[in-house]
Scaffold this active site. Structure first.
Site, PDB file in Angstrom:
ATOM      1  N   GLU A 173       0.832  -1.211   0.000  1.00 14.48           N
ATOM      2  CA  GLU A 173       0.000   0.000   0.000  1.00 14.48           C
ATOM      3  C   GLU A 173       0.862   1.254   0.000  1.00 14.48           C
ATOM      4  O   GLU A 173       0.546   2.242  -0.672  1.00 14.48           O
ATOM      5  CB  GLU A 173      -0.945  -0.016   1.205  1.00 14.48           C
ATOM      6  CG  GLU A 173      -1.998  -1.105   1.154  1.00 14.48           C
ATOM      7  CD  GLU A 173      -2.813  -1.061  -0.124  1.00 14.48           C
ATOM      8  OE1 GLU A 173      -3.363   0.013  -0.444  1.00 14.48           O
ATOM      9  OE2 GLU A 173      -2.902  -2.095  -0.818  1.00 14.48           O
ATOM     10  N   TRP A 207     -20.043  12.219 -20.012  1.00 12.50           N
ATOM     11  CA  TRP A 207     -20.452  12.427 -18.632  1.00 12.50           C
ATOM     12  C   TRP A 207     -21.843  13.055 -18.609  1.00 12.50           C
ATOM     13  O   TRP A 207     -22.231  13.791 -19.528  1.00 12.50           O
ATOM     14  CB  TRP A 207     -19.467  13.355 -17.912  1.00 12.50           C
ATOM     15  CG  TRP A 207     -18.073  12.816 -17.833  1.00 12.50           C
ATOM     16  CD1 TRP A 207     -17.008  13.187 -18.596  1.00 12.50           C
ATOM     17  CD2 TRP A 207     -17.603  11.791 -16.951  1.00 12.50           C
ATOM     18  NE1 TRP A 207     -15.890  12.457 -18.250  1.00 12.50           N
ATOM     19  CE2 TRP A 207     -16.225  11.591 -17.237  1.00 12.50           C
ATOM     20  CE3 TRP A 207     -18.189  11.020 -15.947  1.00 12.50           C
ATOM     21  CZ2 TRP A 207     -15.442  10.669 -16.555  1.00 12.50           C
ATOM     22  CZ3 TRP A 207     -17.409  10.097 -15.263  1.00 12.50           C
ATOM     23  CH2 TRP A 207     -16.060   9.929 -15.571  1.00 12.50           C
ATOM     24  N   ASN A 240     -10.566   3.329   3.114  1.00 14.57           N
ATOM     25  CA  ASN A 240     -10.223   3.215   1.691  1.00 14.57           C
ATOM     26  C   ASN A 240     -11.212   2.362   0.900  1.00 14.57           C
ATOM     27  O   ASN A 240     -11.534   2.680  -0.244  1.00 14.57           O
ATOM     28  CB  ASN A 240      -8.816   2.644   1.532  1.00 14.57           C
ATOM     29  CG  ASN A 240      -8.351   2.708   0.091  1.00 14.57           C
ATOM     30  OD1 ASN A 240      -8.261   3.785  -0.492  1.00 14.57           O
ATOM     31  ND2 ASN A 240      -8.063   1.549  -0.507  1.00 14.57           N
ATOM     32  N   TRP A 242     -15.123  12.806 -12.694  1.00 15.24           N
ATOM     33  CA  TRP A 242     -14.308  12.469 -11.529  1.00 15.24           C
ATOM     34  C   TRP A 242     -13.701  13.697 -10.860  1.00 15.24           C
ATOM     35  O   TRP A 242     -13.397  13.669  -9.651  1.00 15.24           O
ATOM     36  CB  TRP A 242     -13.211  11.473 -11.901  1.00 15.24           C
ATOM     37  CG  TRP A 242     -12.248  11.929 -12.960  1.00 15.24           C
ATOM     38  CD1 TRP A 242     -12.329  11.718 -14.298  1.00 15.24           C
ATOM     39  CD2 TRP A 242     -11.032  12.667 -12.760  1.00 15.24           C
ATOM     40  NE1 TRP A 242     -11.260  12.273 -14.945  1.00 15.24           N
ATOM     41  CE2 TRP A 242     -10.446  12.863 -14.024  1.00 15.24           C
ATOM     42  CE3 TRP A 242     -10.386  13.176 -11.631  1.00 15.24           C
ATOM     43  CZ2 TRP A 242      -9.235  13.550 -14.204  1.00 15.24           C
ATOM     44  CZ3 TRP A 242      -9.188  13.864 -11.798  1.00 15.24           C
ATOM     45  CH2 TRP A 242      -8.623  14.050 -13.075  1.00 15.24           C
ATOM     46  N   TRP A 268      -8.917   8.743  -7.877  1.00 14.73           N
ATOM     47  CA  TRP A 268     -10.124   9.072  -8.631  1.00 14.73           C
ATOM     48  C   TRP A 268     -10.048   8.579 -10.071  1.00 14.73           C
ATOM     49  O   TRP A 268     -11.036   8.061 -10.612  1.00 14.73           O
ATOM     50  CB  TRP A 268     -10.387  10.573  -8.571  1.00 14.73           C
ATOM     51  CG  TRP A 268     -11.133  10.914  -7.325  1.00 14.73           C
ATOM     52  CD1 TRP A 268     -10.606  11.368  -6.145  1.00 14.73           C
ATOM     53  CD2 TRP A 268     -12.531  10.745  -7.104  1.00 14.73           C
ATOM     54  NE1 TRP A 268     -11.598  11.507  -5.207  1.00 14.73           N
ATOM     55  CE2 TRP A 268     -12.793  11.136  -5.764  1.00 14.73           C
ATOM     56  CE3 TRP A 268     -13.597  10.320  -7.895  1.00 14.73           C
ATOM     57  CZ2 TRP A 268     -14.075  11.103  -5.216  1.00 14.73           C
ATOM     58  CZ3 TRP A 268     -14.869  10.282  -7.348  1.00 14.73           C
ATOM     59  CH2 TRP A 268     -15.097  10.667  -6.024  1.00 14.73           C
TER      60      TRP A 268
END
Length: 466
Positions: free
Chosen positions: A271, A302, A338, A356, A379
């Site tokens: 991580e 979008w 997360n 986003w 994102w």
């Protein structure tokens, strides 16, 4: 007596600080300086939660310096002007700092270094907040990595890194006139909404070390099993401390190897590897905070911007329990688990088909660990348009996610207290029980999850081929 300035930015600590250590080795007197100037951040100036953290982190650093007989000199304004004035006042002929990697900060520091050197002042920049500088790892063909797994394979082969440096103690701390109080920076909110942050966090180097101790004692051995459970403190929660440089990856690695002997550290270190990958991408592809890494998504249809819809998502009033629990946790504590971050991001970009960047901007303002590299990677990964992104057809189902990772609904009930009396099964199958949730004052779902998923996939499939 030789004097040097050490410019603190996002390295608000005294231990394992290469720039400070080098200055203490080469000079007799060290003047620690913080210059408040958001111009170096471009249009990603710190958000409200980050400013709250910065205020308290600066106070913690000043207190740590005072324990050694020093103090943090705080200035506000143009850094070049402030540093020039301090060099004249203190007689310093050298300036040290830790490198930053955001596009605007790189340009800012390059110009600052050139101007100071033109004045005859030595400038020394050092690494300090990553395992490896972003330009040090390349593919066999000399290109930047675009996929995490081979990046991590090469990075992990170079671990463990050198031992962390001890706490720096110069022969003498310097003091200069003209320092302003930290309160004068006006980083705290005028309307005090920050009680939830204060209850959850202790900014500063000591707070980071305390969290690391807790993680080493309680969670690291079971990290692979606990990290996906939002109701448990199964993660280190060190991300804001890492962002502000109150602790380093090198310190974390060394401490865990020493304290958690025999534990499999790979899942957690991996991580931290994602954090390194995020900085690698930001350095090599500096346009990504504003634009798709994958240009194919430039043509993605979008949905039209809808402020009312976006506000319901921001306030945790979507009618989807796991999404709302996560957004309320974020609003109250400045942080979100997360696993839940991925769910709420997927819901915004795929089920609601909002760009986003709307989500990235909201996280930027509300997260205490808002970090341009990580925020951009996260994102774009969820939206499907980033490097090594999740396949676009991977749409997180909040109902299945909560049933799997929060089976007794402890997380849902904590952040959605109006639903606390309902059975867990009712919350995990909320679409089957709209009247039960409505009776508690909970809103109806904004969208049908299945239909919105199919619409998103149809939009993706209509994109021109890569």
């Amino acid at each position: 007596m030789s004097t040097a300035l050490v410019l603190f930015r996002r390295d608000l600590r005294l231990s394992d600080h290469p720039a400070l250590h080098a200055a203490c080795t080469a000079h007799d007197r060290i003047l620690p300086v913080y210059v408040h100037d958001s111009a170096a951040d471009g249009d990603w100036a710190p958000g409200a939660a980050s400013r709250w953290w910065l205020h308290h982190s600066l106070r913690a650093l000043d207190q740590a310096l005072s324990c050694q007989g020093g103090r943090l000199h705080v200035a506000t304004g143009d850094p070049l002007t402030c540093i020039r004035q301090l060099c004249i006042a203190s007689g310093a002929r050298a300036v040290y700092w830790s490198r930053r990697y955001e596009p605007a900060a790189i340009a800012h520091d390059s110009a600052l270094k050139a101007a100071l050197r033109a004045d005859g002042i030595e400038v020394h920049s050092h690494p300090g907040n990553l395992w490896q500088e972003p330009w040090m790892l390349t593919t066999d063909s000399g290109q930047p990595y675009r996929v995490f797994t081979p990046f991590w394979r090469r990075l992990s082969a170079q671990l463990p890194p050198p031992r962390p440096l001890p706490e720096a103690r110069p022969r003498q701390w310097g003091i200069a006139d003209g320092s302003v109080p930290i309160e004068a920076l006006k980083l705290l909110p005028v309307i005090r909404w920050d009680a939830g942050l204060a209850a959850q966090w202790t900014p500063g180097e000591a707070g980071a070390q305390e969290l690391l101790e807790i993680f080493a004692d309680d969670a690291v051995n079971d990290y692979a099993k606990l990290r996906d459970l939002p109701a448990r403190h199964g993660t280190s929660r060190l991300s804001p401390h890492l962002h502000f440089g109150e602790i380093t990856p090198r310190q974390i690695h060394a401490h865990l190897r020493e304290r958690a002997e025999g534990a499999d550290l790979t899942p957690y270190l991996r991580e931290l590897g994602w954090r390194e990958f995020a900085y690698h991408l930001l350095y090599h592809f500096p346009y990504t905070p504003h634009a798709n890494f994958n240009p194919r998504f430039d043509a993605f249809p979008w949905a039209k911007d809808d402020p009312a819809l976006l506000e319901r998502w921001q306030r945790g009033r979507t009618g989807i329990p796991l999404v709302d629990a996560g957004m309320r946790e974020l609003w109250q504590t400045g942080w979100m688990h997360n696993r839940v971050r991925m769910v709420v991001a997927s819901f915004l970009t795929k089920n609601l088909r909002q760009h986003w960047l709307h989500g990235a901007r909201w996280f930027w303002d509300t997260l205490v660990d808002a970090d341009l590299a990580n925020n951009t990677l996260g994102w774009q990964w969820v939206a499907g348009c980033g490097a090594d992104a999740a396949p676009y057809f991977r749409v997180f189902n909040p109902y299945l996610q909560s049933a799997k990772f929060d089976p007794d609904a402890a997380y849902l009930k904590r952040w959605l207290p109006e639903l606390a009396a309902l059975p867990a099964k009712t919350l995990h199958e909320a679409w089957k029980n709209p009247s039960a949730l409505a009776a508690c004052g909970y809103p109806a779902p904004m969208v049908d999850m299945a239909a919105s998923r199919e619409a998103a996939l149809a939009a993706w499939e209509a994109l021109p081929a890569a």
